[in-house]
Every structure is written in structure tokens, then in C-alpha cells.
Design a protein around this motif. Structure first.
Motif, short mmCIF file in Angstrom:
data_model
loop_
_atom_site.label_atom_id
_atom_site.label_comp_id
_atom_site.label_asym_id
_atom_site.label_seq_id
_atom_site.Cartn_x
_atom_site.Cartn_y
_atom_site.Cartn_z
N VAL A 37 0.81 -1.27 -0.08
CA VAL A 37 0.03 -0.03 0.15
C VAL A 37 0.85 1.21 0.21
O VAL A 37 1.88 1.23 0.67
CB VAL A 37 -0.78 0.01 1.18
N VAL A 38 0.55 2.17 -0.87
CA VAL A 38 0.90 3.46 -1.04
C VAL A 38 -0.12 4.31 -1.18
O VAL A 38 -1.11 4.05 -1.36
CB VAL A 38 2.10 3.73 -2.18
N HIS A 39 0.35 5.72 -1.16
CA HIS A 39 -0.70 6.98 -1.28
C HIS A 39 -0.58 7.59 -2.77
O HIS A 39 0.63 7.79 -2.78
CB HIS A 39 -0.74 7.82 -0.33
N ILE A 40 -1.48 7.31 -3.42
CA ILE A 40 -1.56 8.08 -4.55
C ILE A 40 -2.58 9.23 -4.62
O ILE A 40 -3.87 9.00 -4.53
CB ILE A 40 -2.05 7.07 -6.06
N ASP A 41 -1.89 10.34 -4.71
CA ASP A 41 -2.76 11.55 -4.57
C ASP A 41 -3.69 11.68 -3.48
O ASP A 41 -4.65 12.03 -3.38
CB ASP A 41 -3.61 11.99 -6.03
N GLY A 42 -2.96 11.01 -2.36
CA GLY A 42 -3.70 11.04 -1.04
C GLY A 42 -4.57 9.75 -0.75
O GLY A 42 -5.19 9.99 0.31
N VAL A 43 -4.65 9.13 -1.50
CA VAL A 43 -5.60 7.82 -1.37
C VAL A 43 -4.69 6.58 -1.24
O VAL A 43 -3.88 6.33 -2.14
CB VAL A 43 -6.49 7.73 -2.43
N ALA A 44 -5.06 5.49 -0.33
CA ALA A 44 -4.31 4.51 -0.18
C ALA A 44 -4.62 3.66 -1.32
O ALA A 44 -5.91 3.13 -1.61
CB ALA A 44 -4.64 3.71 0.91
N VAL A 45 -3.46 2.87 -2.07
CA VAL A 45 -3.91 2.14 -3.13
C VAL A 45 -2.89 0.99 -3.14
O VAL A 45 -1.75 1.28 -2.69
CB VAL A 45 -3.64 2.89 -4.59
N LYS A 46 -3.34 -0.26 -3.43
CA LYS A 46 -2.21 -1.48 -3.55
C LYS A 46 -1.48 -1.23 -4.72
O LYS A 46 -2.02 -1.19 -5.92
CB LYS A 46 -3.00 -2.57 -3.32
N SER A 47 -0.22 -0.84 -4.57
CA SER A 47 0.71 -0.55 -5.64
C SER A 47 0.73 -1.63 -6.62
O SER A 47 1.44 -1.52 -7.74
CB SER A 47 1.77 0.28 -5.21
N CYS A 48 0.67 -2.99 -6.21
CA CYS A 48 0.58 -4.24 -7.07
C CYS A 48 -0.73 -4.33 -7.98
O CYS A 48 -0.57 -5.07 -8.98
CB CYS A 48 0.75 -5.35 -6.19
N THR A 49 -1.62 -3.45 -7.74
CA THR A 49 -2.77 -3.28 -8.64
C THR A 49 -2.84 -2.20 -9.64
O THR A 49 -3.99 -2.16 -10.42
CB THR A 49 -4.22 -3.20 -7.79
N ILE A 50 -1.93 -1.62 -9.82
CA ILE A 50 -2.21 -0.45 -10.45
C ILE A 50 -0.67 -0.24 -11.58
O ILE A 50 0.59 -0.54 -10.91
CB ILE A 50 -1.99 0.83 -9.98
N LEU A 51 -0.71 0.07 -12.65
CA LEU A 51 0.31 0.12 -13.69
C LEU A 51 1.18 1.37 -13.37
O LEU A 51 0.55 2.22 -13.02
CB LEU A 51 -0.05 -0.11 -15.08
N ALA A 52 2.28 1.32 -13.52
CA ALA A 52 3.24 2.69 -13.35
C ALA A 52 2.76 3.78 -14.35
O ALA A 52 2.58 4.84 -13.88
CB ALA A 52 4.63 2.34 -13.65
N VAL A 53 2.38 3.26 -15.49
CA VAL A 53 1.77 4.49 -16.42
C VAL A 53 0.54 4.86 -15.86
O VAL A 53 0.21 6.22 -16.47
CB VAL A 53 1.68 3.75 -18.02
N GLN A 54 -0.14 4.10 -15.17
CA GLN A 54 -1.47 4.64 -14.91
C GLN A 54 -1.46 5.95 -13.65
O GLN A 54 -2.19 6.63 -13.20
CB GLN A 54 -2.39 3.88 -14.21
N ALA A 55 -0.02 5.78 -13.29
CA ALA A 55 0.36 6.75 -12.05
C ALA A 55 0.99 8.00 -12.44
O ALA A 55 1.67 9.08 -12.05
CB ALA A 55 1.22 6.27 -11.06
N ASN A 56 1.30 8.09 -13.95
CA ASN A 56 1.72 9.05 -14.64
C ASN A 56 1.15 10.58 -14.27
O ASN A 56 0.02 10.84 -14.12
CB ASN A 56 1.66 8.93 -16.21
N GLY A 57 1.87 11.41 -13.74
CA GLY A 57 1.45 12.61 -13.43
C GLY A 57 0.96 12.94 -11.85
O GLY A 57 0.68 13.87 -11.26
N ALA A 58 1.00 11.83 -11.10
CA ALA A 58 0.45 11.68 -9.77
C ALA A 58 1.62 11.98 -8.71
O ALA A 58 2.65 11.98 -9.12
CB ALA A 58 -0.07 10.18 -9.39
N THR A 59 0.75 12.24 -7.57
CA THR A 59 1.89 12.24 -6.54
C THR A 59 1.58 10.82 -5.65
O THR A 59 0.55 10.52 -5.19
CB THR A 59 1.49 13.48 -5.45
N VAL A 60 2.98 10.42 -5.42
CA VAL A 60 2.98 9.07 -4.72
C VAL A 60 3.63 9.44 -3.27
O VAL A 60 4.77 10.07 -3.51
CB VAL A 60 3.50 8.08 -5.55
N THR A 61 2.93 8.70 -2.28
CA THR A 61 3.80 8.80 -1.13
C THR A 61 3.98 7.23 -0.45
O THR A 61 3.03 6.60 -0.35
CB THR A 61 3.04 9.44 -0.11
#
Length: 163
Positions: free
Chosen positions: A49-73
Motif C-alpha cells: 500500500v502507498v498513497h496516490i494523490d492522498g488515497v491508499a492504493v495497493k501498488s501491485c494493482t496499478i500500472l506505473a503508467v496509470q500513475a503518470n502525473g500523480a503524487t505518490v507517497t
């Protein structure tokens, strides 16, 4: 290869990735942020789990290209220098870990949970329900729940003091 540009833990990051690259792989393998763990590869355990634009997301369920332009913590981005985030400090104080493998995902989930509940202290029932997407094979969750209760109470107090 696709160019991906995002902000990770407050810093600009760019990489060329294959379209099928998972965000967790970009974070761990390309950016060297190994605090985000891969436990199951099936989105069952929550260790990633990481935060993408302030929301918890399982990073094994999202492609890196889907996070393009996002803020990740990631877990590495929570502390401010040597000062632990209140959830990290509570996990340490209340012994909310044993082997530590699930801990980054648990902490990231807890921060999101506390943030979504808007500054009110959380009860055990709510915490246990919200942790259903995170698996710990060591602790039985008792100390994890206590740590999150303590952190949510502290953060609620901090929010009230700021008002």
C-alpha cells in the motif's frame, strides 16, 4: 517503453517503463524505494500500500503508467526527517509489528484510514473492518489495532488543537 513522470515523496521522478510494469516494481526496482513490499502479487495482503494523490492504493494493482502525473507517497515519505509520523511512532510504541513485513502497508493503510475519518478517534471495530485488506501472519492484530487507536486519538487531538 513509455515515459512516466510523477512526484514520489516530494521529489520529481521520471522513468521509461514497459507498459505492463506495476507501480510497485517502479518504486522498488527503478527508484530503490524498497519499503513498499510485495507479499502476494494478487492484491490480497496489502504489504504494497502507498498513497496516490492522498488515497491508499495497493501498488501491485496499478500500472506505473496509470500513475503518470500523480503524487505518490511511500512509507519512506511519511517521516519528516528524524521525526516519525504519529502512526509510525504509535506502531513503535505499541509494538505493532513483529517480523515487520506487513508493517509499511499497515501504516500506510492506517494513515489513510485516519485521514478519511476526519480527525475523530477510531474505535477497534472500525479499525479491524478497515484492515480487512491487509494481512499480518505474525501478530494477531491486537497491537496493530492498539497502535492505530493511539495514533488516531493523538491525531484527533492535534486537529482539535489546531482549530
Amino acid at each position: 517503453m513509455t515515459a512516466v513522470s510523477l512526484t514520489v515523496n516530494g521529489r520529481a521522478a521520471k522513468a521509461d517503463v514497459e507498459d505492463r510494469t506495476l507501480l510497485v516494481a517502479l518504486l522498488r526496482d527503478t527508484l530503490g524505494l524498497t519499503g513498499t513490499h510485495v507479499g502476494c502479487d494478487t492484491s490480497q495482503c496489502g504489504a504494497c500500500v502507498v498513497h496516490i494523490d492522498g488515497v491508499a492504493v495497493k501498488s501491485c494493482t496499478i500500472l506505473a503508467v496509470q500513475a503518470n502525473g500523480a503524487t505518490v507517497t511511500t512509507i519512506e515519505g511519511l517521516a519528516k526527517g528524524d521525526e516519525l509520523h504519529p502512526v509510525q511512532a504509535a506502531f513503535r510504541e505499541h509494538h505493532g509489528l513483529q517480523c515487520g513485513f506487513c508493517t509499511p502497508g499497515m501504516i500506510m493503510t492506517a494513515v489513510d484510514m485516519i485521514n478519511r475519518h476526519g480527525g475523530k478517534a477510531l474505535d477497534e471495530k472500525t479499525i479491524r473492518h478497515e484492515l480487512e485488506g491487509n494481512i499480518c501472519r505474525c501478530t494477531g492484530y491486537h497491537n496493530i489495532v492498539k497502535a492505530i487507536e493511539a495514533a488516531s486519538a493523538e491525531m484527533a487531538g492535534m486537529a482539535q488543537a489546531a482549530e
